[in-house]
Design a protein around this motif. Structure first.
Motif, PDB file in Angstrom:
ATOM      1  N   ASP A 198       0.297  -1.008  -0.180  1.00 14.68           N
ATOM      2  CA  ASP A 198       0.234   0.160  -0.413  1.00 14.68           C
ATOM      3  C   ASP A 198       0.399   1.397  -0.100  1.00 14.68           C
ATOM      4  O   ASP A 198       0.269   2.744   0.057  1.00 14.68           O
ATOM      5  CB  ASP A 198      -0.890  -0.258   1.158  1.00 14.68           C
ATOM      6  N   VAL A 231      -1.701   9.587  -4.396  1.00 16.93           N
ATOM      7  CA  VAL A 231      -2.884   9.069  -3.121  1.00 16.93           C
ATOM      8  C   VAL A 231      -4.248   8.417  -4.566  1.00 16.93           C
ATOM      9  O   VAL A 231      -5.261   8.459  -3.876  1.00 16.93           O
ATOM     10  CB  VAL A 231      -3.114  10.663  -2.823  1.00 16.93           C
ATOM     11  N   ARG A 272      -0.573   5.527   0.137  1.00 17.12           N
ATOM     12  CA  ARG A 272      -0.007   5.913   0.674  1.00 17.12           C
ATOM     13  C   ARG A 272       1.594   6.313   0.475  1.00 17.12           C
ATOM     14  O   ARG A 272       2.520   5.355  -0.774  1.00 17.12           O
ATOM     15  CB  ARG A 272       0.079   5.179   2.329  1.00 17.12           C
ATOM     16  N   GLU A 308      -4.149  15.000   3.721  1.00 19.20           N
ATOM     17  CA  GLU A 308      -4.278  13.084   3.890  1.00 19.20           C
ATOM     18  C   GLU A 308      -2.862  13.362   4.718  1.00 19.20           C
ATOM     19  O   GLU A 308      -2.753  12.632   5.143  1.00 19.20           O
ATOM     20  CB  GLU A 308      -3.029  13.456   2.121  1.00 19.20           C
ATOM     21  N   LYS A 326      -4.292  12.113   7.782  1.00 19.49           N
ATOM     22  CA  LYS A 326      -5.391  11.716   8.075  1.00 19.49           C
ATOM     23  C   LYS A 326      -4.137   9.821   7.814  1.00 19.49           C
ATOM     24  O   LYS A 326      -4.627   8.625   8.181  1.00 19.49           O
ATOM     25  CB  LYS A 326      -6.009  11.190   6.458  1.00 19.49           C
ATOM     26  N   GLN A 352      -2.481   9.658   5.863  1.00 21.35           N
ATOM     27  CA  GLN A 352      -1.924   9.048   3.824  1.00 21.35           C
ATOM     28  C   GLN A 352      -1.009   9.632   3.331  1.00 21.35           C
ATOM     29  O   GLN A 352       0.194   8.510   1.984  1.00 21.35           O
ATOM     30  CB  GLN A 352      -2.807   9.021   3.243  1.00 21.35           C
TER      31      GLN A 352
END
Length: 260
Positions: A4, A21, A26, A47, A50, A52
């Motif tokens: 990821d 993204v 990530r 982002e 969060k 990410q």
């Protein structure tokens, strides 16, 4: 390897990070230019909140410390190398930046699924830090040193593409072209054979992208995967002007994509 996770080494204006993204990854975005790093933190504030996106403000170099870095009037050419920063009649000014070795970044964030590198003649600092026992599935880097292609092959990558950044299409060199230029290709063959004889270092459906970005990666890139030798000959043929292309200059601007 974290499937990821993507690394954007040389974030620049953040277009590549935004693309990754949008695909659900990530992203660890690494940028040496303080102004662009700050712009990235603002662009990806939500982002980052969060988890990410993580923006790392540092230049990738051989060791920890401070180093001279040249900020170009066209930030695409920011570089450790002043000559590179002043390509195409750009001007530049010197700043001091924090350097971090790539293995330090990998230890902090883990091995990504895809490693994108575009740091203006310093890409090899990232490639040389890769662990043969824990490699990204895909890697791309900007064309600079032919040695980097052989390094990736020796690390264990077996499939390659050359993707032109002008239009994100794959460059290839057909057998018919090779016959036409067979006499001129003799020095190319000799050079490739010499490179193949070197030992490996011990530490060793298309999506829309903004112009100048690295574009899609992995199996989403244009055209079929090719063997290293075919890509090496293609690289050299374009590099030395043996393709018969009437206007080959922009072909010098391409990324090398590698897959395990």
């Amino acid at each position: 390897m974290d499937r990821d996770l993507v690394y954007d080494v040389g974030m620049h204006n953040g277009d590549d990070t935004a693309f990754y993204v949008s695909q659900g990854y990530r992203v660890v975005a690494i940028e040496a230019d303080p102004a662009q790093a700050e712009a990235g933190r603002k662009r990806f504030a939500a982002e980052i909140e969060k988890g990410q996106v993580h923006v790392v403000e540092a230049a990738i170099g051989p060791s920890h410390g401070q180093a001279s870095f040249w900020i170009s009037s066209n930030p695409e050419f920011n570089s450790f190398d002043r000559q590179n920063a002043e390509t195409c009649n750009n001007t530049s000014h010197e700043i001091q930046v924090t350097c971090r070795p790539m293995n330090d970044i990998l230890a902090e964030f883990g091995t990504p699924h895809y490693l994108k590198v575009d740091i203006e003649t310093a890409d090899h600092f990232c490639l040389e830090a890769l662990d043969p026992n824990d490699l990204p599935q895909f890697v791309s880097f900007e064309k600079s040193r032919l040695e980097d292609l052989f390094l990736m092959h020796n690390l264990g990558y077996s499939r390659f593409k050359l993707i032109a950044q002008e239009n994100l299409r794959q460059l290839s060199y057909s057998p018919d072209q090779a016959k036409k230029w067979s006499r001129n290709l003799r020095p190319l063959r000799s050079r490739v054979r010499r490179m193949l004889g070197r030992r490996a270092p011990e530490n060793v459906a298309k999506k829309q992208s903004a112009y100048g970005s690295s574009g899609p990666f992995g199996d989403e890139t244009d055209g079929p995967w090719r063997q290293m030798k075919e890509v090496a000959f293609t690289w050299l043929a374009f590099d030395l002007g043996h393709t018969g292309d009437p206007d080959p200059v922009w072909h010098d601007w391409f990324d090398v994509h590698c897959a395990r």
